[in-house]
Design an enzyme around this catalytic site. Structure first.
Site, mmCIF file in Angstrom:
data_model
loop_
_atom_site.group_PDB
_atom_site.id
_atom_site.type_symbol
_atom_site.label_atom_id
_atom_site.label_comp_id
_atom_site.label_asym_id
_atom_site.label_seq_id
_atom_site.Cartn_x
_atom_site.Cartn_y
_atom_site.Cartn_z
ATOM 1 N N ARG A 1 76.803 56.476 59.568
ATOM 2 C CA ARG A 1 74.974 55.455 60.295
ATOM 3 C C ARG A 1 73.665 56.315 61.231
ATOM 4 O O ARG A 1 72.953 55.861 59.817
ATOM 5 C CB ARG A 1 75.971 55.001 61.589
ATOM 6 C CG ARG A 1 74.261 54.134 62.358
ATOM 7 C CD ARG A 1 75.386 54.050 64.192
ATOM 8 N NE ARG A 1 74.268 52.830 64.808
ATOM 9 C CZ ARG A 1 73.471 51.988 64.632
ATOM 10 N NH1 ARG A 1 73.720 51.201 64.010
ATOM 11 N NH2 ARG A 1 73.092 51.659 65.441
ATOM 12 N N TYR B 1 65.183 59.155 63.793
ATOM 13 C CA TYR B 1 65.129 59.144 62.227
ATOM 14 C C TYR B 1 63.768 59.768 61.884
ATOM 15 O O TYR B 1 63.684 60.374 60.617
ATOM 16 C CB TYR B 1 65.772 57.720 61.327
ATOM 17 C CG TYR B 1 67.332 58.169 62.783
ATOM 18 C CD1 TYR B 1 68.569 58.806 62.078
ATOM 19 C CD2 TYR B 1 67.369 56.500 63.455
ATOM 20 C CE1 TYR B 1 69.900 58.291 62.671
ATOM 21 C CE2 TYR B 1 68.522 56.165 63.532
ATOM 22 C CZ TYR B 1 69.855 57.530 63.644
ATOM 23 O OH TYR B 1 70.641 56.867 64.158
ATOM 24 N N ARG C 1 78.172 50.468 63.197
ATOM 25 C CA ARG C 1 79.099 50.920 63.739
ATOM 26 C C ARG C 1 80.193 50.478 63.684
ATOM 27 O O ARG C 1 80.418 49.864 62.828
ATOM 28 C CB ARG C 1 78.775 51.014 65.701
ATOM 29 C CG ARG C 1 77.368 50.386 65.471
ATOM 30 C CD ARG C 1 76.921 50.296 67.500
ATOM 31 N NE ARG C 1 75.605 51.481 67.886
ATOM 32 C CZ ARG C 1 75.272 49.557 68.322
ATOM 33 N NH1 ARG C 1 75.250 48.505 67.421
ATOM 34 N NH2 ARG C 1 73.380 49.022 67.836
ATOM 35 N N HIS D 1 79.799 58.254 62.806
ATOM 36 C CA HIS D 1 78.604 57.831 62.814
ATOM 37 C C HIS D 1 77.840 58.588 62.028
ATOM 38 O O HIS D 1 76.578 58.170 61.566
ATOM 39 C CB HIS D 1 78.750 58.237 65.212
ATOM 40 C CG HIS D 1 77.067 57.337 64.927
ATOM 41 N ND1 HIS D 1 77.755 56.405 65.667
ATOM 42 C CD2 HIS D 1 76.288 57.561 65.879
ATOM 43 C CE1 HIS D 1 76.584 55.157 66.062
ATOM 44 N NE2 HIS D 1 76.055 56.507 66.310
#
Length: 331
Positions: A280, A312, A178, A277
């Site tokens: 990530r 994901y 993060r 983000h």
């Protein structure tokens, strides 16, 4: 409970529009103590604490307007009325779910702390969050971004801003950490002999994350050529342990990094991604695409719940389906 020192300021800054709380010390004291609980017992991040403060302050201001002067006077009807008012002002389902969660945590704490005898949120239904698959850059877009920044560095090898930007991009994409975790890294966080670094994540939990060789090379360039240029600008002349610093020689903040990333991302074709983000999301998705075990990805990302990581797998399936539909003649 670990008590703060007398030199630490804990009084929360009330969001704009909630000045009514200044007139009621009961609510203000409750909010201040709740912030202490989040910070010193739950070890929540400043960003998370700020979100709780905003939600609880807004609700308390509403409760005051409804005539409540004690926490004990707040009931489920008042809670539902406030959520209904937020919905009427076009709050999204995700926002309503966050508001509900904030109220549950606050009133559970208040009951445990003896401020109320009954928790009014126990029978509060939780609004379902909207499910949006995160935006992801493909490998070609990531490479295009890295190439562009690398070309700018080739033109000016001592450009500290681009040296930092390249190191940030490489580390975010290599590790999936993060932005808040990245800005808290110190020089001592990096273990070059093992190509890893220590990250302090949510809930003050520490984990060890591997770094790829391109990320280590970019990091070395930043530390040896970029960071020293800004380090000498520290107005206090003190030793700054932060890995990433700003032009004034102090620890870089998330907003600075996020703005640099957004400007760089605007030059990439076929994406509206912005901020940090997306790296990530991209790192996690590409790991899953490459066959990484979902629990390994969970550990790398620092997710407490496997369900959070499993989003994901859905992204990968959607990408596979889109590729199939575009490429197969009988799709």
């Amino acid at each position: 409970m670990k008590q703060p020192s007398q030199h630490q300021t804990l009084s929360p800054t009330l969001p704009l529009g909630a000045q009514a709380l200044d007139q009621d010390r009961v609510f203000v004291r409750a909010l201040e103590n709740f912030v202490r609980y989040l910070k010193y017992e739950k070890f929540r991040s400043p960003h998370t604490i700020a979100a709780y403060q905003q939600d609880i302050t807004a609700f308390m201001a509403f409760a005051l307007r409804q005539g409540a002067r004690e926490l004990e006077e707040i009931d489920i009807t008042m809670v539902r009325s406030w959520l209904a008012s937020q919905h009427a002002h076009n709050a999204s389902r995700n926002s309503l779910a966050r508001h509900s969660s904030s109220l549950r945590v606050f009133f559970a704490w208040a009951e445990e702390d003896g401020l109320i005898t009954a928790n009014p949120t126990l029978i509060l239904a939780n609004p379902k969050r909207e499910k949006h698959l995160p935006e992801v850059l493909n490998e070609q877009q990531i490479q295009q971004l890295i190439d562009q920044v690398s070309q700018q560095i080739a033109h000016d090898p001592n450009d500290a801003k681009n040296l930092r930007l390249l190191a940030v991009i490489e580390i975010l994409y290599s590790s999936g950490i993060r932005i808040s975790e990245l800005t808290q890294l110190d020089l001592s966080s990096i273990n070059r002999s093992e190509n890893t670094f220590r990250v302090i994540g949510k809930g003050n939990k520490e984990r060890v994350v591997p770094l790829g060789k391109p990320a280590l090379r970019a990091l070395s360039q930043w530390v040896t050529r970029g960071r020293p240029q800004w380090f000498k600008n520290n107005p206090q002349g003190r030793v700054e342990p932060a890995l990433f610093i700003g032009p004034r020689g102090r620890r870089a903040n998330s907003r600075q990094i996020r703005e640099d990333l957004t400007r760089a991302l605007h030059s990439i074709e076929n994406t509206e991604a912005s901020g940090a983000h997306v790296f990530r999301h991209s790192a996690a998705t590409h790991l899953v695409d490459g066959g990484a075990d979902i629990r390994t990805v969970q550990e790398l990302l620092g997710h407490s719940s496997l369900a959070t990581t499993q989003i994901y797998t859905h992204v990968s399936v959607e990408r596979l389906t889109n590729t199939y539909n575009k490429a197969h003649p009988r799709a």
